[in-house]
Design a protein around this motif. Structure first.
Motif, PDB file in Angstrom:
ATOM      1  N   THR A 255       0.837  -1.203   0.000  1.00  7.28           N
ATOM      2  CA  THR A 255       0.000   0.000   0.000  1.00  7.28           C
ATOM      3  C   THR A 255       0.871   1.252   0.000  1.00  7.28           C
TER       4      THR A 255
ATOM      5  N   LEU B  96       2.401   1.694  -3.450  1.00  6.95           N
ATOM      6  CA  LEU B  96       1.396   2.139  -4.437  1.00  6.95           C
ATOM      7  C   LEU B  96       0.976   3.588  -4.203  1.00  6.95           C
ATOM      8  N   LEU B  97       0.772   3.955  -2.938  1.00  2.34           N
ATOM      9  CA  LEU B  97       0.341   5.331  -2.654  1.00  2.34           C
ATOM     10  C   LEU B  97       1.451   6.331  -2.957  1.00  2.34           C
TER      11      LEU B  97
ATOM     12  N   PHE C 195       3.743   5.929  -5.251  1.00  2.00           N
ATOM     13  CA  PHE C 195       3.758   6.000  -6.716  1.00  2.00           C
ATOM     14  C   PHE C 195       2.619   6.903  -7.215  1.00  2.00           C
ATOM     15  N   ALA C 196       1.415   6.676  -6.627  1.00  2.02           N
ATOM     16  CA  ALA C 196       0.243   7.455  -7.055  1.00  2.02           C
ATOM     17  C   ALA C 196       0.446   8.940  -6.751  1.00  2.02           C
ATOM     18  N   ALA C 197       1.037   9.228  -5.583  1.00  5.34           N
ATOM     19  CA  ALA C 197       1.256  10.636  -5.205  1.00  5.34           C
ATOM     20  C   ALA C 197       2.258  11.292  -6.156  1.00  5.34           C
TER      21      ALA C 197
ATOM     22  N   ARG D 271       0.494  11.841  -9.371  1.00  3.68           N
ATOM     23  CA  ARG D 271      -0.494  12.923  -9.250  1.00  3.68           C
ATOM     24  C   ARG D 271       0.174  14.295  -9.265  1.00  3.68           C
TER      25      ARG D 271
ATOM     26  N   ILE E  60       0.488  13.793 -13.887  1.00  3.01           N
ATOM     27  CA  ILE E  60      -0.879  14.121 -14.348  1.00  3.01           C
ATOM     28  C   ILE E  60      -1.014  15.596 -14.774  1.00  3.01           C
TER      29      ILE E  60
ATOM     30  N   PHE F  74      -0.209  16.002 -18.456  1.00  3.91           N
ATOM     31  CA  PHE F  74      -0.920  15.162 -19.431  1.00  3.91           C
ATOM     32  C   PHE F  74      -1.254  15.977 -20.682  1.00  3.91           C
TER      33      PHE F  74
ATOM     34  N   GLN G 258       1.959   8.012 -20.015  1.00  2.12           N
ATOM     35  CA  GLN G 258       0.556   8.451 -19.897  1.00  2.12           C
ATOM     36  C   GLN G 258      -0.379   7.406 -20.490  1.00  2.12           C
TER      37      GLN G 258
ATOM     38  N   LEU H 264      -0.812   4.560 -18.022  1.00  2.00           N
ATOM     39  CA  LEU H 264      -1.751   4.911 -16.935  1.00  2.00           C
ATOM     40  C   LEU H 264      -3.185   4.915 -17.442  1.00  2.00           C
TER      41      LEU H 264
ATOM     42  N   ALA I 159      -8.558  -0.514  -7.740  1.00  2.00           N
ATOM     43  CA  ALA I 159      -7.775  -0.668  -6.495  1.00  2.00           C
ATOM     44  C   ALA I 159      -7.472  -2.145  -6.231  1.00  2.00           C
TER      45      ALA I 159
END
Lengths: 175, 282
Positions: free
Chosen positions: B70, B73-74, B76-78, B81, B85, B88, B96, B99, B127
């Motif tokens: 977790t 992943l978080l 990576f996502a942060a 983001r 993003i 983009f 891109q 994703l 998720a």
């Protein structure tokens, strides 16, 4: 904390299931907010953008089709108009040509008439001058005769000569 | 056969023979177990001897794996983001595109299987798919951790633990149930409860699939002779296949059942009562 729950086979532990659940809920919320939602929003925005572009293009296409049809109609009417104007011009030209032809004919007739009149005048003038010449000849001949013969004979001869000369000229005038 | 090809053939045959001879010599006397296989496999399933202390609680290593996955992943996502993003573009670059494919794949799975309600389902599938796939691949890293007893243990896949698999199976069932309730109310509950075996089947399918991989790996590693070359196939390729297959199976099943229970109920037209023939003749 012991809940007094009997031992579950396979080491199934409710506390650990809840820990896994907590972990997953955190992951779900984080991924949804940080990754899934923004990426999906961007994809939606791009889709809307391209749909709008497509709609705009189809509207422009329709407008172009309408304009084309309008211009084709106008072109057809212009062709008709040109044809009408050409016919009118031809008609005018024909009229003008006819008018010129008539004028030329009139002018030719006038010239002919004038020429005839002039010819008649010249003829009269020629006759008059011829007559004068004849008279002169006669008088000169008479003088010669008078000098050679008697006056009486000469006078008779003169009269005869005058009569002879007058007759053909009267005939010509009558003609 | 040309001269060059003949030379190559002879060299290849010689290398194979040399490798076989070396194998025969090296494997002499190596078929001795490094430990009791029963004990090893029991530990892999029950984790009785390798509990880890987490805030005073004794937990299986898979719980720690779950939190680490977790966290990865978080993080990576942060990063994505914050740094990816905002940049983009309408014509995507390779990352891109990756994703968008990941998000689009799960969204599409939700939409095609459950056309009536799919907003929440798409996010859940994304998720769950990320957790199963990355969690399964995570075991390849073999991150070491210290147990409560002071021994070293390599962190397994989060779902190789029965508790993790039960959580995922039951949660998927609850998501399906929620879809049924939201779409059809009590009728939706009935539709979902009809599939009462679903949480058990989902949980144990996930657990069994991942555990079987773990057990095969344990078996392979328990013999020294099998530790050459084979772990690359067993450890890496099987894990990658596992990750992809299990991700697909769970997300697909969840989407399928969610779509089934959230389908709006259409009332069947009532049959008209038969009129007696005497009445018609009158």
């Amino acid at each position: 904390m012991q809940w007094g729950i009997a031992a579950v086979p396979l080491n199934i532990d409710w506390q650990q299931i809840l820990l896994h659940l907590l972990n997953f809920v955190i992951l779900f919320a984080g991924l949804y907010l940080l990754l899934y939602k923004p990426v999906k929003a961007f994809m939606k925005k791009r889709k809307a953008h391209y749909e709008e572009m497509e709609q705009s293009a189809s509207e422009k296409n329709a407008a172009a089709e309408r304009a084309k049809a309008e211009y084709e109609g106008k072109l057809a009417s212009v062709d008709r108009e040109i044809e009408e104007k050409r016919a009118a011009a031809k008609k005018e030209l024909d009229g003008y040509e006819q008018m010129r032809k008539n004028a030329a004919e009139e002018e030719a007739e006038g010239i002919l008439r004038e020429a005839k009149k002039k010819a008649a005048e010249e003829r009269r003038h020629a006759l008059r001058s011829a007559r004068r010449e004849i008279s002169a000849l006669v008088s000169s001949a008479t003088e010669k005769l008078v000098l050679k013969e008697t006056a009486h004979e000469a006078y008779d001869q003169f009269l005869a000569a005058v009569e002879q000369k007058d007759e053909p000229s009267k005939h010509e005038e009558e003609k | 056969m040309s001269k060059k090809r003949t030379v190559i053939f002879v060299i290849v045959v010689a290398v194979i023979i040399a490798a076989l001879v070396a194998g025969i010599v090296l494997t002499d006397g190596l078929y001795e177990r490094t430990g009791d296989i029963n004990e090893t496999m029991q530990d892999a399933v029950l984790h009785e001897g390798d509990k880890i202390s987490l805030f005073g609680m004794q937990v299986n290593p898979a719980v720690i794996s779950g939190f680490v996955v977790t966290g990865i992943l978080l993080l990576f996502a942060a990063i994505v983001r914050l740094f990816v993003i905002p940049k983009f573009t309408y014509i995507p670059n390779k990352f891109q595109l990756l994703l968008e494919q990941a998000v689009g794949m799960f969204e599409n799975l939700a939409r095609t299987n459950s056309p009536h309600r799919n907003g929440f389902l798409g996010a859940y599938l994304f998720a769950a798919g990320a957790y199963i796939c990355i969690g399964t691949l995570f075991e390849l890293l073999g991150i070491p951790w210290v147990t409560a007893a002071g021994a070293s243990v390599s962190l397994p896949a989060p779902l190789a633990d029965i508790n993790g698999a039960i959580m995922m199976g039951c949660l998927s069932y609850l998501v399906i149930l929620s879809g049924g309730i939201m779409a059809n109310g009590i009728r939706g509950v009935g539709k979902t409860l009809k599939e009462f075996s679903l949480p058990i089947s989902m949980s144990f399918r996930l657990f069994g699939a991942l555990l079987s991989g773990l057990l095969v790996t344990e078996l392979v590693y328990s013999y020294l002779a099998l530790s050459f070359v084979l772990p690359i196939i067993v450890g890496v390729l099987f894990t990658i296949l596992h990750a992809l297959i299990q991700t697909y199976v769970l997300t697909m099943l969840t989407a399928l059942f969610y779509g089934e229970v959230s389908e709006p109920h259409i009332a069947k037209p009532k049959k008209q009562k038969k009129v007696p023939s005497e009445v018609i003749s009158k």
